[in-house]
Design an enzyme around this catalytic site. Structure first.
Site, mmCIF file in Angstrom:
data_model
loop_
_atom_site.group_PDB
_atom_site.id
_atom_site.type_symbol
_atom_site.label_atom_id
_atom_site.label_comp_id
_atom_site.label_asym_id
_atom_site.label_seq_id
_atom_site.Cartn_x
_atom_site.Cartn_y
_atom_site.Cartn_z
ATOM 1 N N PHE A 73 0.882 -1.152 0.079
ATOM 2 C CA PHE A 73 0.201 -0.085 -0.109
ATOM 3 C C PHE A 73 0.706 1.251 -0.044
ATOM 4 C CE2 PHE A 73 -4.672 0.757 1.396
ATOM 5 C CZ PHE A 73 -4.995 -0.089 0.411
ATOM 6 N N GLN A 126 -8.338 14.481 4.139
ATOM 7 C CA GLN A 126 -7.673 13.631 3.355
ATOM 8 C C GLN A 126 -8.479 13.491 1.962
ATOM 9 O OE1 GLN A 126 -6.711 9.292 3.348
ATOM 10 N NE2 GLN A 126 -4.707 10.250 3.240
ATOM 11 N N HIS A 173 -9.045 11.700 -1.328
ATOM 12 C CA HIS A 173 -8.478 10.183 -1.866
ATOM 13 C C HIS A 173 -8.160 10.462 -3.529
ATOM 14 C CE1 HIS A 173 -8.019 6.256 -2.901
ATOM 15 N NE2 HIS A 173 -7.973 5.974 -1.679
ATOM 16 N N LEU A 202 -15.566 5.423 -3.862
ATOM 17 C CA LEU A 202 -14.009 5.257 -3.687
ATOM 18 C C LEU A 202 -13.576 4.013 -4.550
ATOM 19 C CD1 LEU A 202 -11.488 5.715 -2.145
ATOM 20 C CD2 LEU A 202 -12.156 3.955 -0.557
ATOM 21 N N GLU A 245 -7.131 2.231 -3.031
ATOM 22 C CA GLU A 245 -5.739 2.055 -3.368
ATOM 23 C C GLU A 245 -5.300 0.766 -3.632
ATOM 24 O OE1 GLU A 245 -3.689 4.814 -0.818
ATOM 25 O OE2 GLU A 245 -1.999 3.519 -0.628
ATOM 26 N N ARG A 271 -1.152 9.623 -0.248
ATOM 27 C CA ARG A 271 -2.148 9.983 -0.803
ATOM 28 C C ARG A 271 -2.305 11.447 -1.562
ATOM 29 N NH1 ARG A 271 -6.903 6.307 2.378
ATOM 30 N NH2 ARG A 271 -6.216 4.410 1.256
ATOM 31 N N HIS A 273 -12.217 12.146 1.711
ATOM 32 C CA HIS A 273 -12.299 10.808 2.055
ATOM 33 C C HIS A 273 -12.104 10.676 3.507
ATOM 34 C CE1 HIS A 273 -11.815 6.391 1.700
ATOM 35 N NE2 HIS A 273 -10.579 6.564 1.987
ATOM 36 N N ARG A 299 -2.993 10.408 6.391
ATOM 37 C CA ARG A 299 -3.127 9.291 6.906
ATOM 38 C C ARG A 299 -2.777 8.378 5.922
ATOM 39 N NH1 ARG A 299 -6.622 5.252 5.938
ATOM 40 N NH2 ARG A 299 -8.477 6.581 5.068
#
Lengths: 616, 304
Positions: free
Chosen positions: A119, A238, A240, A250, A253, A286, A351, A386
């Protein structure tokens, strides 16, 4: 559950039935407490269910919680608190395996062990997952445990406010319960408890393009704020990088984790070719990817001048169906695109809120007996940004800690200080065009300050119950305007001025727009006269919460004149460690908000984290 | 603003620094009084005008015919249908259209919804005669070509209507919870050791774990409609999810089969496939029920 009594009593009340709330309730039950969950949705409807990617946990040989902590601190751009980050990373493995022991259907390796994948921002592939629907399985697995343990659930009960004593100093206040509206019957009920845990999730409805659910209206954050708890680092929101343009749905990721590639309209792999992230490319953090996409669009290299393309076709049908099947459904159902045949259009969308209700690493706020966990809280593990895969472990780790602590388990003294008393300095020259906070001369809210005048626990709850009843009666009986346009204008202003790119004038315009919403909100009324399932009333109250949430985000964004993590300022293109290694705190202060700061804790148990340049 | 309780006096005594100088300078412009009646009427009329203009300006519109009922409101005591004309936009879902109607015409229009992406399971509705999730149903897909002239939206059949499109889910939840819907094996490894599960086994239960508790299947099932005690497809699917999970031991599997082969369990199913047809998560519900029947036979359990 339906019950006609107007007062309920439990040892611990958990507000919200998503991941953090369920884990908190299970922990409190394990500890022997009489715990109940009060939630405006049935627990399985909670937005934890929409989390796709996974749970970061250092489970394997070659990985180490210390590496996870280092990645998280770097991802936070050195605004996370080391005691919180280290707690997260050390506890995540056992909490993740606990889910496995409760039967969660994780994806599996050939040898039968749970799968992990890479990730963004991680130095090891430690994101534990269940397809691209990890949150759904986490939510349902924990709800199953709640059913097994017989935890009381008041579902479709909307918590309107907290019952908190009225001491002038928030650090001296006590929380004795909360007041909820039984959505089905229209009755208002008081909940008296020794501990109240807010686990109300996100507040993405403050923006107009968001991956968040319609129900994510920041209720817990707004309630805690008005009860005197500082909102920590609210400016850090955040966005995204991969959401579907038409709905904000969404796209995980996980797609990039598995090898998905982002292209601009010229077919360039822009993260590399335009130098945004020469090492990690699509798997940069991100905030980096979101800014890169919007820069491409604004410089004329967006597809249809709006988005970029996310291509996963080269991964092959077998791998996509095995690991990302849910993404195919989402792209088809919500954008009409077949991810096996064509690239998926994506653009940044709100997000996650890194900021939130200030807590220590045991989940407790400065108000005694009041806890918060999950997205509504800021403990702070995410700092200014994050990392993907760090929200779900936060839910289970800090949900559990709040539950244990509220039920009386000794978790040891927290290293993080909370409340106005923990301030290191106070902001004195913030250039706001209008005064934020309560309106002068306006009829005050039921919750203008810390709550009831009484000090006896039962009387505090009863007083607050009376106030909330008056609030409901007033909204139902008077003539006025509908809240929906106010909410919509608020969302538009936030998306226009407080989005990925921020500048001073825009933030000031946002404060004016928010002020305008607050003024118009004075005139709202609920047109639906019914006591049965009055969602008009519910949404009207939510809109008030969104106004408070939006204002804290914007105040924080205006105060922080630097560029750190997700917070980008046009006039301030540098991270200013000399000045800004500190948390922003916004305090309601009886309706006259103040901004103050507390120091970031970079001293870990074994080492001090030295701020470095964050490049990917 | 809603109760008339005056602000605590302490605010003025607070010594901490206030944000913004305007308030300190005795600013009053932002403390304006509430609108009077005529201003409220004017504001509401302006809102209605904006809604009308949006409809007039739209290239295409769609007509929603929505079921209305509220036991508490005299004009809604008798169930009826209301029509709402909504501007059509490409990609519009039935949920989008309902929200538009609520936010622009009638704020009392009531329906459950939350995630808008087919995972919370709140908005299963009866749309043009079929159980569907409002958020996952494109308005354009309801017509053979172009967009439909009219979309009929009703609450889920075979459930008690609470109000408008909201049905009572308690019975559904009771059935779900009656099959002991939780992992029960206590014999888990110590510490950080996970239980092993083969990829094949995970694959076997995968579809069954996708259930979002929307209730579409139960609503579509003739048997459940006529027999309130029948567990129904969703609850049986939940039982399947655990009975087939190799991480639970043999004894538990047998215990689970005993639960689902009771009088109102799997044997009531007449394999009409209506549940499978409406499931928004494509779970092969009927197949799962049949698989449990086969397991029960293999285990020589009695059947009804």
């Amino acid at each position: 559950m339906t019950n006609n009594a107007t007062m309920h009593e439990h040892d611990v009340i958990v507000v919200g039935g998503g991941g953090a709330g369920l884990r908190a309730a299970i922990a409190a039950e394990e500890e022997g407490a009489d715990v109940a969950i009060v939630t405006k949705l049935h627990p399985v409807r909670s937005h934890t269910g929409a989390a796709e990617g996974g749970i970061n946990a250092a489970l394997r040989d070659g990985d180490d919680p210390k590496d996870h902590a280092y990645d998280t601190m770097k991802g936070s751009d050195y605004l996370g608190d080391a005691p919180a980050i280290e707690t997260l990373c050390e506890t995540s493995p056992e909490e993740t395996i606990q889910l496995e022991h409760w039967g969660m259907p994780f994806s599996r390796e050939e040898d039968g062990r749970v799968s992990q994948r890479p990730f963004g921002g991680l130095s090891f592939p430690r994101t534990t997952y269940a397809g691209a629907e990890t949150g759904h399985h986490l939510l349902h697995t924990m709800y199953e445990q709640v059913v097994k343990r017989g935890v009381t659930v008041y579902d479709e009960f909307y918590v309107m406010d907290l019952a908190v004593t009225d001491h002038p100093d928030p650090d001296e206040r006590e929380c004795h319960g909360c007041i909820a509206y039984n959505i089905k019957s229209g009755d208002l009920v008081g909940f008296k408890a020794d501990g109240v845990i807010l686990a109300t999730g996100g507040d993405g409805q403050a923006f107009d393009h968001t991956t968040n659910a319609v129900a994510n209206t920041g209720d817990g954050l707004a309630m805690a704020y008005r009860a005197g708890v500082p909102v920590e680092d609210p400016e850090f929101v955040q966005f995204h990088p991969t959401t579907l343009p038409s709905t904000g749905v969404l796209i995980s990721e996980g797609v990039r984790g598995e090898g998905g590639i982002l292209y601009n309209s010229e077919g360039e792999r822009f993260l590399f070719e335009r130098g945004y992230a020469n090492n990690d490319g699509e798997l940069a953090s991100r905030d980096v990817v979101a800014r890169a996409e919007l820069t491409e669009v604004s410089e004329g290299r967006g597809v249809n001048d709006e988005y970029v393309d996310l291509d996963m076709r080269h991964l092959g049908e077998e791998r996509i169906v095995d690991r990302l099947e849910n993404i195919l459904h989402l792209a088809e159902d919500f954008e009409g695109v077949d991810g096996l045949e064509e690239p998926m259009p994506v653009k940044p969308g709100q997000h996650y809120h890194m900021g939130g209700i200030e807590t220590d690493e045991n989940g407790e706020t400065c108000v005694s007996g009041l806890y918060a966990a999950g997205e509504c809280a800021c403990v702070s593990v995410h700092g200014s940004n994050r990392l993907g895969g760090n929200a779900l472990p936060e839910l289970i780790v800090f949900g559990a800690r709040a539950g244990y602590d509220a039920a009386g388990r000794d978790l040891g003294e927290a290293r993080i200080d909370t409340g106005p008393g923990a301030r290191s300095e106070t902001e004195t020259d913030l250039d706001t065009p209008v005064s934020p906070g309560a309106l002068d001369g306006a009829e005050p809210d039921a919750v203008a300050d810390g709550g009831a005048l009484a000090t006896n626990a039962e009387a505090v709850v009863e007083d607050e119950l009376r106030r909330q009843r008056e609030r409901v009666e007033t909204l139902l009986e008077r003539d006025g305007i509908n809240h929906a346009e106010i909410r919509s204008d608020l969302q538009d202003a936030m998306t226009e001025f407080v989005n990925v790119f921020r500048e001073k004038e825009g933030l000031q315009q946002a404060l004016e727009a928010i002020r305008d919403c607050r003024e118009r909100y004075q005139n709202v009324a609920v047109a639906d006269p019914s006591r049965t399932f009055n969602t008009d009333l519910l949404h009207t109250i939510e809109t008030r919460n969104l106004i408070d949430v939006a204002e804290t985000i914007t105040l924080g964004a205006l105060a922080r004149d630097e560029f750190r993590g997700a917070h980008w300022r046009k006039e301030h293109q540098e991270r200013k460690d000399d000045e800004w290694l500190k948390h922003t705190m916004i305090s309601w202060n009886g309706g006259d908000p103040e901004v103050f700061y507390t120091d970031v804790i970079l001293e870990g148990e074994e080492k001090t984290y030295e701020p470095k340049i964050r490049s990917y | 603003m809603s109760t008339g309780i005056t602000k605590p006096e302490e605010e003025e005594e607070t010594e901490s620094q206030a944000v913004g100088a305007a308030r300190a300078a005795g600013e009053s412009a932002y403390g304006q009084a509430r609108m009077d009646e005529s201003e409220i009427d004017a504001a509401n009329e302006a809102s209605q005008r904006r809604a009308r203009r949006a409809v007039e300006d739209a290239d295409r519109t769609v007509e929603l015919k929505v079921f209305r009922y509220d036991p508490e409101v005299p004009e809604k005591e008798e169930p009826r249908f209301d029509s709402f004309t909504v501007p059509f936009a490409k990609g519009m879902t039935v949920l989008d259209a309902l929200m538009w109607a609520r936010d622009h015409y009638d704020s009392s229009l009531t329906f459950r919804h939350s995630c808008r992406q087919a995972v919370c399971g709140s908005d299963a509705l009866f749309v043009d005669g079929k159980q569907r999730l409002g958020c996952k149903t494109q308005v354009a897909d309801l017509a053979d070509e172009g967009i439909p002239g009219e979309v009929r939206i009703e609450p889920l059949p075979h459930a008690e209507v609470v109000k408008d499109l909201v049905v009572d889910m308690e019975h559904f939840y009771d059935q779900m919870e009656s099959v002991e819907p939780y992992f029960q094996d206590e014999d888990t490894p110590d510490g950080l050791n996970e239980q092993r599960q083969s990829r094949e086994n995970r694959e076997k239960i995968k579809m069954s774990t996708r259930c979002i508790w929307c209730g579409a299947c139960m609503s579509s099932c003739n048997i459940a409609a006529g027999n309130n005690e029948y567990l129904g497809p969703a609850a049986i699917n939940k039982a399947y999810r655990f009975a087939m999970d190799e991480r639970e031991g043999e004894d538990l599997t047998e215990h689970r089969l005993n639960i689902i082969e009771q009088e109102h369990g799997v044997w009531r199913c007449q394999t009409q496939f209506s549940c499978t047809e409406v499931c928004p998560k494509d779970i092969p519900l009927t197949e799962h029920i049949q698989a449990l029947k086969r397991e029960a036979v293999k285990k020589n359990l009695k059947f009804w």
